[in-house]
Design a protein around this motif. Structure first.
Motif, PDB file in Angstrom:
ATOM      1  N   LYS A 160       5.157   3.330  -3.833  1.00 63.24           N
ATOM      2  CA  LYS A 160       6.425   2.862  -3.265  1.00 63.24           C
ATOM      3  C   LYS A 160       7.601   3.083  -4.210  1.00 63.24           C
ATOM      4  CE  LYS A 160       4.119  -0.621  -0.495  1.00 63.24           C
ATOM      5  NZ  LYS A 160       3.784  -2.011  -0.354  1.00 63.24           N
ATOM      6  N   GLY A 161       7.327   3.067  -5.507  1.00 63.31           N
ATOM      7  CA  GLY A 161       8.406   3.164  -6.475  1.00 63.31           C
ATOM      8  C   GLY A 161       8.747   4.598  -6.848  1.00 63.31           C
ATOM      9  N   PHE A 162       9.812   4.738  -7.609  1.00 59.50           N
ATOM     10  CA  PHE A 162      10.251   6.049  -8.086  1.00 59.50           C
ATOM     11  C   PHE A 162       9.313   6.559  -9.176  1.00 59.50           C
ATOM     12  CE2 PHE A 162      12.853   8.792 -10.827  1.00 59.50           C
ATOM     13  CZ  PHE A 162      13.291   9.717  -9.883  1.00 59.50           C
ATOM     14  N   PHE A 163       8.864   5.651 -10.043  1.00 64.46           N
ATOM     15  CA  PHE A 163       7.985   6.034 -11.143  1.00 64.46           C
ATOM     16  C   PHE A 163       6.537   5.765 -10.783  1.00 64.46           C
ATOM     17  CE2 PHE A 163      12.012   5.179 -13.328  1.00 64.46           C
ATOM     18  CZ  PHE A 163      12.163   6.377 -14.002  1.00 64.46           C
ATOM     19  N   GLU A 164       5.644   6.505 -11.430  1.00 65.34           N
ATOM     20  CA  GLU A 164       4.213   6.319 -11.258  1.00 65.34           C
ATOM     21  C   GLU A 164       3.575   6.344 -12.645  1.00 65.34           C
ATOM     22  OE1 GLU A 164       3.361  10.983 -10.153  1.00 65.34           O
ATOM     23  OE2 GLU A 164       3.970   9.627  -8.558  1.00 65.34           O
ATOM     24  N   LEU A 165       2.409   5.771 -12.779  1.00 62.31           N
ATOM     25  CA  LEU A 165       1.739   5.712 -14.073  1.00 62.31           C
ATOM     26  C   LEU A 165       1.559   7.109 -14.662  1.00 62.31           C
ATOM     27  CD1 LEU A 165       0.433   3.975 -16.249  1.00 62.31           C
ATOM     28  CD2 LEU A 165      -1.703   4.074 -14.942  1.00 62.31           C
TER      29      LEU A 165
END
Length: 135
Positions: free
Chosen positions: A29-34
């Motif tokens: 859902k977010g702009f960043f990912e792990l």
């Protein structure tokens, strides 16, 4: 750099580092990912090499510059053109860029095992041929 990236992607990211990389294969859902932590690792390595080699302009400096140039190119192609994380450009119309996008799409259709197309800039011929048959 492409060969080095391919090996890291296939054997580390789809191997022991899968728990980090799998966030890129799922829609979050977010702009960043792990998975973005790899950008920090590669960028930090490049900066360190540049700083260590800048005084003598030795091999460390040039390796750091190579990693940086590859990383910037990768970012523009992968994150901007393919995944459209930033909407700076329209979807690619060029045959080669379309083939890269198709190869990457095929990579995302699989998970850890049986994945294809681990590189980005070197496109397997079948994607170039498939793209050519669509027109």
């Amino acid at each position: 750099m492409e060969a080095f990236s391919w090996v890291i992607h296939k054997y580390l990211m789809h191997g022991v580092l899968w728990n980090i990389h799998k966030t890129h294969h799922t829609h979050g859902k977010g702009f960043f990912e792990l998975n973005d932590v790899f950008t920090c690792i590669f960028g930090g390595t490049a900066i360190a090499l540049i700083l260590l080699g800048v005084e003598q302009l030795d091999y460390r400096f040039w390796i750091g510059c190579g990693i940086s140039l590859y990383g910037m190119s990768y970012f523009l192609l992968h994150d901007v053109l393919i995944h459209r994380r930033l909407k700076w450009f329209d979807k690619p119309k060029n045959k080669y860029l379309k083939a890269i996008a198709e190869a990457h799409k095929a990579h995302h259709q699989t998970q850890k095992e049986n994945a294809v197309s681990f590189g980005l800039f070197v496109v397997p011929r079948r994607f170039l041929k498939e793209e050519g048959n669509k027109e």
